[in-house]
Design a protein around this motif. Sequence first.
Motif, PDB file in Angstrom:
ATOM      1  N   ILE A   2      19.472   7.955   2.633  1.00  0.00           N
ATOM      2  CA  ILE A   2      18.443   6.984   2.969  1.00  0.00           C
ATOM      3  C   ILE A   2      19.097   5.945   3.877  1.00  0.00           C
ATOM      4  CG2 ILE A   2      16.795   5.283   2.072  1.00  0.00           C
ATOM      5  CD1 ILE A   2      16.230   8.190   1.162  1.00  0.00           C
ATOM      6  N   LEU A   3      18.624   5.864   5.127  1.00  0.00           N
ATOM      7  CA  LEU A   3      19.219   4.961   6.104  1.00  0.00           C
ATOM      8  C   LEU A   3      18.351   3.742   6.403  1.00  0.00           C
ATOM      9  CD1 LEU A   3      20.610   7.592   8.624  1.00  0.00           C
ATOM     10  CD2 LEU A   3      21.792   6.488   6.703  1.00  0.00           C
ATOM     11  N   GLY A   4      17.088   3.802   6.012  1.00  0.00           N
ATOM     12  CA  GLY A   4      16.197   2.677   6.266  1.00  0.00           C
ATOM     13  C   GLY A   4      14.901   2.838   5.509  1.00  0.00           C
ATOM     14  N   SER A   5      14.134   1.755   5.480  1.00  0.00           N
ATOM     15  CA  SER A   5      12.873   1.772   4.750  1.00  0.00           C
ATOM     16  C   SER A   5      11.939   0.707   5.320  1.00  0.00           C
ATOM     17  CB  SER A   5      13.132   1.491   3.269  1.00  0.00           C
ATOM     18  OG  SER A   5      11.918   1.422   2.536  1.00  0.00           O
ATOM     19  N   TYR A   6      10.648   0.901   5.100  1.00  0.00           N
ATOM     20  CA  TYR A   6       9.664  -0.141   5.397  1.00  0.00           C
ATOM     21  C   TYR A   6       8.498  -0.012   4.438  1.00  0.00           C
ATOM     22  CZ  TYR A   6       6.134   2.785   7.798  1.00  0.00           C
ATOM     23  OH  TYR A   6       5.159   3.709   8.100  1.00  0.00           O
ATOM     24  N   TYR A   7       7.802  -1.156   4.273  1.00  0.00           N
ATOM     25  CA  TYR A   7       6.551  -1.154   3.507  1.00  0.00           C
ATOM     26  C   TYR A   7       5.437  -1.604   4.437  1.00  0.00           C
ATOM     27  CZ  TYR A   7       6.996  -6.238   3.187  1.00  0.00           C
ATOM     28  OH  TYR A   7       7.127  -7.568   3.495  1.00  0.00           O
ATOM     29  N   ILE A   8       4.209  -1.265   4.043  1.00  0.00           N
ATOM     30  CA  ILE A   8       3.019  -1.716   4.758  1.00  0.00           C
ATOM     31  C   ILE A   8       1.996  -2.181   3.744  1.00  0.00           C
ATOM     32  CG2 ILE A   8       2.057   0.635   4.912  1.00  0.00           C
ATOM     33  CD1 ILE A   8       0.913  -0.189   7.683  1.00  0.00           C
ATOM     34  N   LYS A   9       1.348  -3.303   4.056  1.00  0.00           N
ATOM     35  CA  LYS A   9       0.347  -3.881   3.156  1.00  0.00           C
ATOM     36  C   LYS A   9      -0.580  -4.772   3.977  1.00  0.00           C
ATOM     37  CE  LYS A   9       3.149  -7.914   1.961  1.00  0.00           C
ATOM     38  NZ  LYS A   9       3.776  -8.674   0.896  1.00  0.00           N
ATOM     39  N   PRO A  10      -1.759  -5.083   3.435  1.00  0.00           N
ATOM     40  CA  PRO A  10      -2.609  -6.059   4.121  1.00  0.00           C
ATOM     41  C   PRO A  10      -1.891  -7.412   4.152  1.00  0.00           C
ATOM     42  CG  PRO A  10      -3.832  -4.916   2.391  1.00  0.00           C
ATOM     43  CD  PRO A  10      -2.394  -4.554   2.227  1.00  0.00           C
ATOM     44  N   MET A  59       0.839  -1.210   0.000  1.00  0.00           N
ATOM     45  CA  MET A  59       0.000   0.000   0.000  1.00  0.00           C
ATOM     46  C   MET A  59       0.865   1.247   0.000  1.00  0.00           C
ATOM     47  SD  MET A  59      -2.979  -0.890   2.747  1.00  0.00           S
ATOM     48  CE  MET A  59      -3.967   0.577   2.439  1.00  0.00           C
ATOM     49  N   LYS A  60       1.890   1.231   0.867  1.00  0.00           N
ATOM     50  CA  LYS A  60       2.783   2.383   1.003  1.00  0.00           C
ATOM     51  C   LYS A  60       4.166   1.877   1.375  1.00  0.00           C
ATOM     52  CE  LYS A  60      -0.639   5.748   2.580  1.00  0.00           C
ATOM     53  NZ  LYS A  60      -0.439   7.123   2.198  1.00  0.00           N
ATOM     54  N   THR A  61       5.164   2.654   1.000  1.00  0.00           N
ATOM     55  CA  THR A  61       6.546   2.383   1.385  1.00  0.00           C
ATOM     56  C   THR A  61       7.157   3.697   1.852  1.00  0.00           C
ATOM     57  OG1 THR A  61       6.668   0.614  -0.256  1.00  0.00           O
ATOM     58  CG2 THR A  61       8.754   1.428   0.618  1.00  0.00           C
ATOM     59  N   PHE A  62       7.915   3.621   2.933  1.00  0.00           N
ATOM     60  CA  PHE A  62       8.497   4.811   3.545  1.00  0.00           C
ATOM     61  C   PHE A  62      10.007   4.676   3.648  1.00  0.00           C
ATOM     62  CE2 PHE A  62       4.150   4.692   4.926  1.00  0.00           C
ATOM     63  CZ  PHE A  62       3.752   6.020   4.925  1.00  0.00           C
ATOM     64  N   VAL A  63      10.671   5.821   3.754  1.00  0.00           N
ATOM     65  CA  VAL A  63      12.116   5.860   3.975  1.00  0.00           C
ATOM     66  C   VAL A  63      12.402   6.668   5.236  1.00  0.00           C
ATOM     67  CG1 VAL A  63      12.766   5.651   1.561  1.00  0.00           C
ATOM     68  CG2 VAL A  63      12.500   7.914   2.547  1.00  0.00           C
ATOM     69  N   PHE A  64      13.511   6.323   5.853  1.00  0.00           N
ATOM     70  CA  PHE A  64      14.081   7.131   6.928  1.00  0.00           C
ATOM     71  C   PHE A  64      15.272   7.833   6.304  1.00  0.00           C
ATOM     72  CE2 PHE A  64      16.878   8.253  10.317  1.00  0.00           C
ATOM     73  CZ  PHE A  64      16.065   8.525  11.395  1.00  0.00           C
ATOM     74  N   GLU A  65      15.205   9.160   6.265  1.00  0.00           N
ATOM     75  CA  GLU A  65      16.259   9.948   5.632  1.00  0.00           C
ATOM     76  C   GLU A  65      16.869  10.889   6.663  1.00  0.00           C
ATOM     77  OE1 GLU A  65      16.730  12.536   1.581  1.00  0.00           O
ATOM     78  OE2 GLU A  65      14.948  12.895   2.786  1.00  0.00           O
ATOM     79  N   GLU A  66      18.196  10.968   6.635  1.00  0.00           N
ATOM     80  CA  GLU A  66      18.908  11.881   7.517  1.00  0.00           C
ATOM     81  C   GLU A  66      20.107  12.420   6.748  1.00  0.00           C
ATOM     82  OE1 GLU A  66      19.276  11.174  12.006  1.00  0.00           O
ATOM     83  OE2 GLU A  66      21.214  10.517  11.191  1.00  0.00           O
ATOM     84  N   ASN A  67      20.279  13.720   6.770  1.00  0.00           N
ATOM     85  CA  ASN A  67      21.378  14.371   6.041  1.00  0.00           C
ATOM     86  C   ASN A  67      21.417  13.942   4.572  1.00  0.00           C
ATOM     87  OD1 ASN A  67      22.239  15.698   8.413  1.00  0.00           O
ATOM     88  ND2 ASN A  67      23.397  13.882   9.014  1.00  0.00           N
TER      89      ASN A  67
END
Length: 161
Positions: free
Chosen positions: A58-66, A47-55
Amino acid sequence: MIREMTKSDFEAFWPCFETVIQAQETYAFDPKMSFEEAYELWCIMPMKTFVFEENQQILGSYYIKPNAMGPGNHVCNCGYMVTEAARGKGIAKRLCEHSQDQAMTLGFEAMQFNAVVSSNEVAVQLWQKLGFKIIGTIPRAYRHGKLGHVDSYIMYKALRA
């Protein structure tokens, strides 16, 4: 900062993703998966995918779905990856907390991880600290790149009563 992932973000994250799947220690993904296959799996299908960004990194990521369809679509599933250089700095915790907030915003009632590799003790302990319970063990379900066959856990957390 945690925000939705773009294709250019995934391009920047691809070396991390590729290293993780090739290690065969945490994800049951084909270690020979192409960039396009990985992008489809991580960014298009969920459904969605996110990133953790600093400076601007891209230092990390996750997705979410049913986790399932139809009558099971009130339970979500997420997958998380953090770059090797950023591990141990609380990023996975922040991503998981963010994913739980997103899950509730999206109307999910619970979160389930279908195959947490038992030898990934750092992740297992983190998920437990964040309220997830091991509700099942699948014996010898994962062919670990170094350890051979290891168990996988099904982990679950209710988000709403």
